[in-house]
Design a protein around this motif. Structure first.
Motif, PDB file in Angstrom:
ATOM      1  N   SER A   1      70.932 122.786  39.803  1.00 17.06           N
ATOM      2  CA  SER A   1      70.543 121.428  40.155  1.00 17.06           C
ATOM      3  C   SER A   1      69.026 121.279  40.196  1.00 17.06           C
ATOM      4  O   SER A   1      68.481 120.262  39.755  1.00 17.06           O
TER       5      SER A   1
ATOM      6  N   ILE B   1      67.801 120.965  36.675  1.00 16.92           N
ATOM      7  CA  ILE B   1      68.080 119.619  36.166  1.00 16.92           C
ATOM      8  C   ILE B   1      67.068 118.626  36.734  1.00 16.92           C
ATOM      9  O   ILE B   1      66.525 117.789  36.009  1.00 16.92           O
ATOM     10  N   ASN B   2      66.798 118.724  38.038  1.00 18.49           N
ATOM     11  CA  ASN B   2      65.820 117.841  38.669  1.00 18.49           C
ATOM     12  C   ASN B   2      64.442 118.012  38.049  1.00 18.49           C
ATOM     13  O   ASN B   2      63.719 117.030  37.841  1.00 18.49           O
TER      14      ASN B   2
ATOM     15  N   VAL C   1      64.434 116.356  34.621  1.00 19.59           N
ATOM     16  CA  VAL C   1      64.402 114.894  34.771  1.00 19.59           C
ATOM     17  C   VAL C   1      63.006 114.443  35.191  1.00 19.59           C
ATOM     18  O   VAL C   1      62.507 113.424  34.704  1.00 19.59           O
TER      19      VAL C   1
ATOM     20  N   ILE D   1      68.661 106.920  37.803  1.00 25.64           N
ATOM     21  CA  ILE D   1      68.572 108.314  37.347  1.00 25.64           C
ATOM     22  C   ILE D   1      67.847 109.161  38.383  1.00 25.64           C
ATOM     23  O   ILE D   1      68.281 110.274  38.707  1.00 25.64           O
ATOM     24  N   CYS D   2      66.741 108.668  38.914  1.00 27.39           N
ATOM     25  CA  CYS D   2      65.996 109.401  39.946  1.00 27.39           C
ATOM     26  C   CYS D   2      66.892 109.674  41.158  1.00 27.39           C
ATOM     27  O   CYS D   2      66.975 110.805  41.647  1.00 27.39           O
TER      28      CYS D   2
ATOM     29  N   THR E   1      70.057 111.986  40.305  1.00 23.04           N
ATOM     30  CA  THR E   1      69.646 113.363  40.029  1.00 23.04           C
ATOM     31  C   THR E   1      69.233 114.066  41.314  1.00 23.04           C
ATOM     32  O   THR E   1      69.632 115.211  41.561  1.00 23.04           O
ATOM     33  N   SER E   2      68.457 113.393  42.147  1.00 27.22           N
ATOM     34  CA  SER E   2      68.041 114.024  43.395  1.00 27.22           C
ATOM     35  C   SER E   2      69.246 114.294  44.297  1.00 27.22           C
ATOM     36  O   SER E   2      69.322 115.334  44.962  1.00 27.22           O
TER      37      SER E   2
ATOM     38  N   THR F   1      72.173 115.106  43.363  1.00 31.64           N
ATOM     39  CA  THR F   1      72.898 116.306  42.899  1.00 31.64           C
ATOM     40  C   THR F   1      72.349 117.550  43.581  1.00 31.64           C
ATOM     41  O   THR F   1      73.094 118.484  43.881  1.00 31.64           O
TER      42      THR F   1
END
Length: 132
Positions: free
Chosen positions: A7, A10-11, A14, A119-120, A123-124, A126
Motif C-alpha cells: 500500500s 502504491i501511495n 500515486v 484518487i488521493c 489511495t491514502s 488503502t
C-alpha cells in the motif's frame, strides 16, 4: 487486503502521478493561461481572473516539487500527504462558502479535481486500512 508495504508503494506511485499532474496544471495555468481559461476552465479572460489563475499555477509548481521531494526523501509520509490534499481543499471550499464567493463560470476543471481528490483520498485510505 493489501499489506502496508504494498500500500505504501502504491501511495508513493500515486503521489508521483499527482506531482506530474500538478506540473501539467502549473504549465496550463501559467504558460498556456489563455487557452486554459477559454477552453478548460471556461472563464471570462478578465485580467484579474487570468492573473489569479497564473498565481494558482505557481502554487501547482510548488506543490509538485514538494511532492517529489517527499517521494525522494520521505516516502513513509506519502499516505498522509494524499489524505491532506483533499482535506486542504475542503478547508478552502468552506472558507469560500463562508465568504459568499460563488462561481459564475462553467469551470469544467472541477470534474478533473473531483477525480483528483477521490484518487488521493481512496489511495491514502488503502494504507490506513491495510494490515501489517
Amino acid at each position: 487486503m493489501l499489506s502496508k508495504s504494498l500500500s505504501l508503494k502504491i501511495n508513493t506511485i500515486v503521489l508521483i502521478v499527482i506531482a506530474i499532474v500538478d506540473i501539467i496544471r502549473g504549465c496550463m495555468h501559467t504558460f498556456n493561461i489563455n487557452y486554459a481559461a477559454a477552453n478548460i476552465a471556461k472563464i471570462d479572460p478578465h485580467p484579474d481572473a487570468l492573473y489569479l489563475l497564473g498565481v494558482f499555477g505557481m502554487s501547482n509548481f510548488l506543490t509538485a516539487f514538494i511532492y517529489l521531494i517527499i517521494v525522494w526523501k520521505a516516502k513513509h509520509i506519502a499516505p498522509y500527504i494524499l489524505l491532506i490534499i483533499p482535506l486542504g481543499y475542503l478547508v478552502g471550499i468552506i472558507g469560500l462558502k463562508t465568504q459568499g464567493v460563488q462561481m459564475q463560470s462553467d469551470f469544467n476543471g472541477q470534474y478533473m479535481m473531483f477525480g483528483y481528490f477521490a484518487i488521493c483520498l481512496l489511495t491514502s485510505l488503502t494504507y490506513f486500512t491495510s494490515k501489517k
